[in-house]
Design an enzyme around this catalytic site. Sequence first.
Site, PDB file in Angstrom:
ATOM      1  N   LYS A 130       7.471 -10.757  -6.080  1.00 22.73           N
ATOM      2  CA  LYS A 130       6.546 -10.096  -6.998  1.00 22.73           C
ATOM      3  C   LYS A 130       6.985  -8.647  -7.163  1.00 22.73           C
ATOM      4  O   LYS A 130       7.586  -8.072  -6.269  1.00 22.73           O
ATOM      5  CB  LYS A 130       5.121 -10.124  -6.446  1.00 22.73           C
ATOM      6  N   HIS A 131       6.651  -8.062  -8.304  1.00 22.90           N
ATOM      7  CA  HIS A 131       6.948  -6.652  -8.520  1.00 22.90           C
ATOM      8  C   HIS A 131       6.012  -5.797  -7.676  1.00 22.90           C
ATOM      9  O   HIS A 131       4.863  -6.167  -7.447  1.00 22.90           O
ATOM     10  CB  HIS A 131       6.778  -6.276  -9.995  1.00 22.90           C
ATOM     11  N   ALA A 132       6.502  -4.650  -7.232  1.00 22.68           N
ATOM     12  CA  ALA A 132       5.656  -3.700  -6.513  1.00 22.68           C
ATOM     13  C   ALA A 132       4.606  -3.173  -7.487  1.00 22.68           C
ATOM     14  O   ALA A 132       4.908  -2.914  -8.655  1.00 22.68           O
ATOM     15  CB  ALA A 132       6.495  -2.560  -5.950  1.00 22.68           C
ATOM     16  N   THR A 158      12.671  -8.070  -6.236  1.00 28.07           N
ATOM     17  CA  THR A 158      12.447  -8.349  -7.648  1.00 28.07           C
ATOM     18  C   THR A 158      12.745  -7.129  -8.509  1.00 28.07           C
ATOM     19  O   THR A 158      13.290  -7.242  -9.605  1.00 28.07           O
ATOM     20  CB  THR A 158      10.990  -8.791  -7.858  1.00 28.07           C
ATOM     21  N   ASP A 159      12.406  -5.953  -8.002  1.00 26.78           N
ATOM     22  CA  ASP A 159      12.615  -4.727  -8.760  1.00 26.78           C
ATOM     23  C   ASP A 159      14.079  -4.321  -8.854  1.00 26.78           C
ATOM     24  O   ASP A 159      14.416  -3.406  -9.600  1.00 26.78           O
ATOM     25  CB  ASP A 159      11.814  -3.581  -8.126  1.00 26.78           C
TER      26      ASP A 159
END
Length: 107
Positions: A44-46, A54-55
């Site tokens: 998941k994105h932060a 992911t980022d």
Amino acid sequence: MNRITSPDKSGRLLSLDILRGITIAGMIMVNNPGSWSYAYAPLKHAHWHGLTPTDLVFPFFMFIMGVSTFLSLRKFNFEPSRAAVWKIVRRTFLIFVMGLALGWFGQ
């Protein structure tokens, strides 16, 4: 030759191809977690502060595009010759058509 090339001596940079493959695998994992309600936290994105794997997918992809563009345009001495412009226009058109086809068949 100072760089590692593919076994078929095509002149491709093997390390760039490997990084491209790893990045594409990362894109697939990030975009298709199975169930969005039970997604693995590093995929998941932060929210705001922080960084997850992911980022890092998009920056790696941008790095690959920059290196590939440099290697491709180096053949033309970085000057806008007719052959260089034709290659850019042709590649742009093909990618655009493939995107349209994937969007059309995916619906």
